[in-house]
Design a protein around this motif. Sequence first.
Motif, PDB file in Angstrom:
ATOM      1  N   ALA A   1      30.800  64.182  70.096  1.00  0.00           N
ATOM      2  CA  ALA A   1      31.157  64.556  68.722  1.00  0.00           C
ATOM      3  C   ALA A   1      30.483  65.833  68.239  1.00  0.00           C
ATOM      4  CB  ALA A   1      30.797  63.418  67.768  1.00  0.00           C
ATOM      5  N   VAL A   2      29.700  66.506  69.107  1.00  0.00           N
ATOM      6  CA  VAL A   2      28.970  67.706  68.689  1.00  0.00           C
ATOM      7  C   VAL A   2      29.212  68.838  69.676  1.00  0.00           C
ATOM      8  CG1 VAL A   2      26.705  68.705  68.193  1.00  0.00           C
ATOM      9  CG2 VAL A   2      27.155  66.323  67.602  1.00  0.00           C
TER      10      VAL A   2
ATOM     11  N   ILE B   1      40.150  72.063  62.497  1.00  0.00           N
ATOM     12  CA  ILE B   1      39.000  72.087  61.594  1.00  0.00           C
ATOM     13  C   ILE B   1      39.445  71.503  60.264  1.00  0.00           C
ATOM     14  CG2 ILE B   1      37.299  73.514  60.378  1.00  0.00           C
ATOM     15  CD1 ILE B   1      37.721  75.651  62.533  1.00  0.00           C
ATOM     16  N   ASN B   2      38.614  70.654  59.683  1.00  0.00           N
ATOM     17  CA  ASN B   2      38.927  70.053  58.386  1.00  0.00           C
ATOM     18  C   ASN B   2      38.000  70.522  57.266  1.00  0.00           C
ATOM     19  OD1 ASN B   2      39.229  67.560  60.619  1.00  0.00           O
ATOM     20  ND2 ASN B   2      41.034  67.985  59.370  1.00  0.00           N
ATOM     21  N   ILE B   3      36.729  70.738  57.589  1.00  0.00           N
ATOM     22  CA  ILE B   3      35.730  71.118  56.588  1.00  0.00           C
ATOM     23  C   ILE B   3      34.892  72.259  57.140  1.00  0.00           C
ATOM     24  CG2 ILE B   3      33.722  70.364  55.235  1.00  0.00           C
ATOM     25  CD1 ILE B   3      34.830  67.479  55.501  1.00  0.00           C
ATOM     26  N   VAL B   4      34.757  73.320  56.357  1.00  0.00           N
ATOM     27  CA  VAL B   4      33.922  74.462  56.722  1.00  0.00           C
ATOM     28  C   VAL B   4      32.766  74.532  55.738  1.00  0.00           C
ATOM     29  CG1 VAL B   4      33.816  76.966  56.957  1.00  0.00           C
ATOM     30  CG2 VAL B   4      35.884  75.732  57.675  1.00  0.00           C
TER      31      VAL B   4
ATOM     32  N   HIS C   1      35.363  55.843  57.501  1.00  0.00           N
ATOM     33  CA  HIS C   1      36.039  55.119  56.430  1.00  0.00           C
ATOM     34  C   HIS C   1      37.356  54.578  56.969  1.00  0.00           C
ATOM     35  CE1 HIS C   1      37.995  54.282  52.612  1.00  0.00           C
ATOM     36  NE2 HIS C   1      36.795  54.352  52.060  1.00  0.00           N
ATOM     37  N   ALA C   2      37.680  53.359  56.626  1.00  0.00           N
ATOM     38  CA  ALA C   2      38.839  52.684  57.201  1.00  0.00           C
ATOM     39  C   ALA C   2      40.144  53.396  56.903  1.00  0.00           C
ATOM     40  CB  ALA C   2      38.901  51.246  56.682  1.00  0.00           C
ATOM     41  N   SER C   3      40.200  54.162  55.814  1.00  0.00           N
ATOM     42  CA  SER C   3      41.458  54.762  55.391  1.00  0.00           C
ATOM     43  C   SER C   3      41.711  56.141  55.990  1.00  0.00           C
ATOM     44  CB  SER C   3      41.499  54.869  53.855  1.00  0.00           C
ATOM     45  OG  SER C   3      40.490  55.759  53.407  1.00  0.00           O
ATOM     46  N   ARG C   4      40.818  56.659  56.816  1.00  0.00           N
ATOM     47  CA  ARG C   4      41.029  57.988  57.360  1.00  0.00           C
ATOM     48  C   ARG C   4      40.502  58.086  58.786  1.00  0.00           C
ATOM     49  NH1 ARG C   4      36.509  60.753  58.088  1.00  0.00           N
ATOM     50  NH2 ARG C   4      34.648  60.335  56.825  1.00  0.00           N
ATOM     51  N   SER C   5      40.999  59.097  59.496  1.00  0.00           N
ATOM     52  CA  SER C   5      40.519  59.360  60.843  1.00  0.00           C
ATOM     53  C   SER C   5      39.329  60.318  60.776  1.00  0.00           C
ATOM     54  CB  SER C   5      41.631  59.972  61.693  1.00  0.00           C
ATOM     55  OG  SER C   5      42.105  61.161  61.087  1.00  0.00           O
ATOM     56  N   ALA C   6      38.677  60.499  61.902  1.00  0.00           N
ATOM     57  CA  ALA C   6      37.515  61.385  61.950  1.00  0.00           C
ATOM     58  C   ALA C   6      37.928  62.821  61.653  1.00  0.00           C
ATOM     59  CB  ALA C   6      36.859  61.302  63.320  1.00  0.00           C
ATOM     60  N   ARG C   7      37.074  63.521  60.904  1.00  0.00           N
ATOM     61  CA  ARG C   7      37.322  64.913  60.577  1.00  0.00           C
ATOM     62  C   ARG C   7      36.370  65.801  61.386  1.00  0.00           C
ATOM     63  NH1 ARG C   7      36.263  64.232  54.254  1.00  0.00           N
ATOM     64  NH2 ARG C   7      34.404  63.353  55.248  1.00  0.00           N
TER      65      ARG C   7
ATOM     66  N   LEU D   1      28.055  63.275  60.985  1.00  0.00           N
ATOM     67  CA  LEU D   1      28.080  62.405  62.160  1.00  0.00           C
ATOM     68  C   LEU D   1      27.855  60.946  61.764  1.00  0.00           C
ATOM     69  CD1 LEU D   1      26.019  64.680  64.556  1.00  0.00           C
ATOM     70  CD2 LEU D   1      28.463  64.142  64.769  1.00  0.00           C
ATOM     71  N   ASP D   2      27.009  60.723  60.776  1.00  0.00           N
ATOM     72  CA  ASP D   2      26.714  59.354  60.345  1.00  0.00           C
ATOM     73  C   ASP D   2      27.946  58.641  59.795  1.00  0.00           C
ATOM     74  OD1 ASP D   2      24.088  59.533  61.098  1.00  0.00           O
ATOM     75  OD2 ASP D   2      23.296  59.888  59.087  1.00  0.00           O
ATOM     76  N   GLN D   3      28.906  59.403  59.290  1.00  0.00           N
ATOM     77  CA  GLN D   3      30.117  58.761  58.795  1.00  0.00           C
ATOM     78  C   GLN D   3      31.271  58.842  59.798  1.00  0.00           C
ATOM     79  OE1 GLN D   3      31.531  60.467  55.166  1.00  0.00           O
ATOM     80  NE2 GLN D   3      31.740  62.530  55.991  1.00  0.00           N
ATOM     81  N   GLY D   4      30.924  59.142  61.054  1.00  0.00           N
ATOM     82  CA  GLY D   4      31.914  59.108  62.113  1.00  0.00           C
ATOM     83  C   GLY D   4      32.701  60.370  62.320  1.00  0.00           C
ATOM     84  N   ASP D   5      32.301  61.452  61.676  1.00  0.00           N
ATOM     85  CA  ASP D   5      32.999  62.716  61.848  1.00  0.00           C
ATOM     86  C   ASP D   5      32.432  63.494  63.032  1.00  0.00           C
ATOM     87  OD1 ASP D   5      34.727  62.233  59.749  1.00  0.00           O
ATOM     88  OD2 ASP D   5      33.506  63.290  58.268  1.00  0.00           O
ATOM     89  N   ARG D   6      33.058  64.624  63.317  1.00  0.00           N
ATOM     90  CA  ARG D   6      32.636  65.490  64.420  1.00  0.00           C
ATOM     91  C   ARG D   6      32.099  66.787  63.848  1.00  0.00           C
ATOM     92  NH1 ARG D   6      38.340  63.706  66.474  1.00  0.00           N
ATOM     93  NH2 ARG D   6      38.869  65.185  64.804  1.00  0.00           N
ATOM     94  N   VAL D   7      31.233  67.465  64.609  1.00  0.00           N
ATOM     95  CA  VAL D   7      30.578  68.670  64.115  1.00  0.00           C
ATOM     96  C   VAL D   7      30.614  69.767  65.155  1.00  0.00           C
ATOM     97  CG1 VAL D   7      28.359  69.690  63.462  1.00  0.00           C
ATOM     98  CG2 VAL D   7      29.030  67.469  62.520  1.00  0.00           C
TER      99      VAL D   7
END
Length: 285
Positions: A55-56, A83-86, A3-9, A29-35
């Motif tokens: 990213a994994v 870590i941003n989301i658990v 999303h343009a308004s945030r960095s990868a989580r 991963l599909d929305q550009g985050d890391r796992v």
Amino acid sequence: MIHASRSARTWLITGAGRGLGQAFARAALDQGDRVVGTVRRPGALADLQASHPTAVREILLDVRDASAVTAAVDEAATAFGGINIVVNNAGSGLVGAVEELDEQQARDLLDLNLFGAMWVCRAAIPHLRSGGGGDIVQISTVGAIGSMPTFGLYNASKWALEGFSEALAAEIAPFDIRVTIAQLGGFATDWAGSSMSFANPKPEYDDLRNTLFGTTEIPWPVADPQAQSTDADPRTAAEALVVHLAQPDRPLRILIGDDARGQAALAYTARRDSYGEDRDFNWPS
């Protein structure tokens, strides 16, 4: 896409090797985050690592081991700088009437479904707090609202998960850490297959099993792999969770799955009716 308004989580997902856990990983991963995914089998995330090599990360972990959980969460936090989301997804089922339950089976289930999630939360909170906040998602079930014969201990593990999670939400809200209890309906995963354990059956409960499951055979007969599942695709659960986490005013609980709302309504109705007709209070409307 990001999303343009945030960095990868960075997401930490337990039980990420298959089923819902892997669906959550793919959606992130599909929305550009890391796992960072914890797994019980080495190489379970090989496909995701091949398609998203930067990213994994995969970490071997049995969440029942509290000290191993602390080390794994610390490792996850260093993998991508925080870590941003658990997502506490690791868990299993257990079928057995209360009289049939073996003590060790019962303790193992609670260690996994209840204490495993608790140890992950305990280890992750300092990292989330130091990062300015984040989200903890507890993968629960509509079985945490009601109960079903022969699933009593599984229901108990999820009722308990929700009990401590509700208290946790109030404890960590001042740190801008949000808790989500995701109550899922039926999804096409291996939960009822290799992830299911069975108590040693007693013949006194054969009639009940036949009424509930259409068979007295324990373990259940292996499902035909060619049969069409009537349960929902795990990807729809992952998509619903992503949408929920994007909401600024997300509630503590969310029902996920086409059948979840109907099952929840039935469970709450049964809870109301369990007080009898002479209850001395009015059930909230």
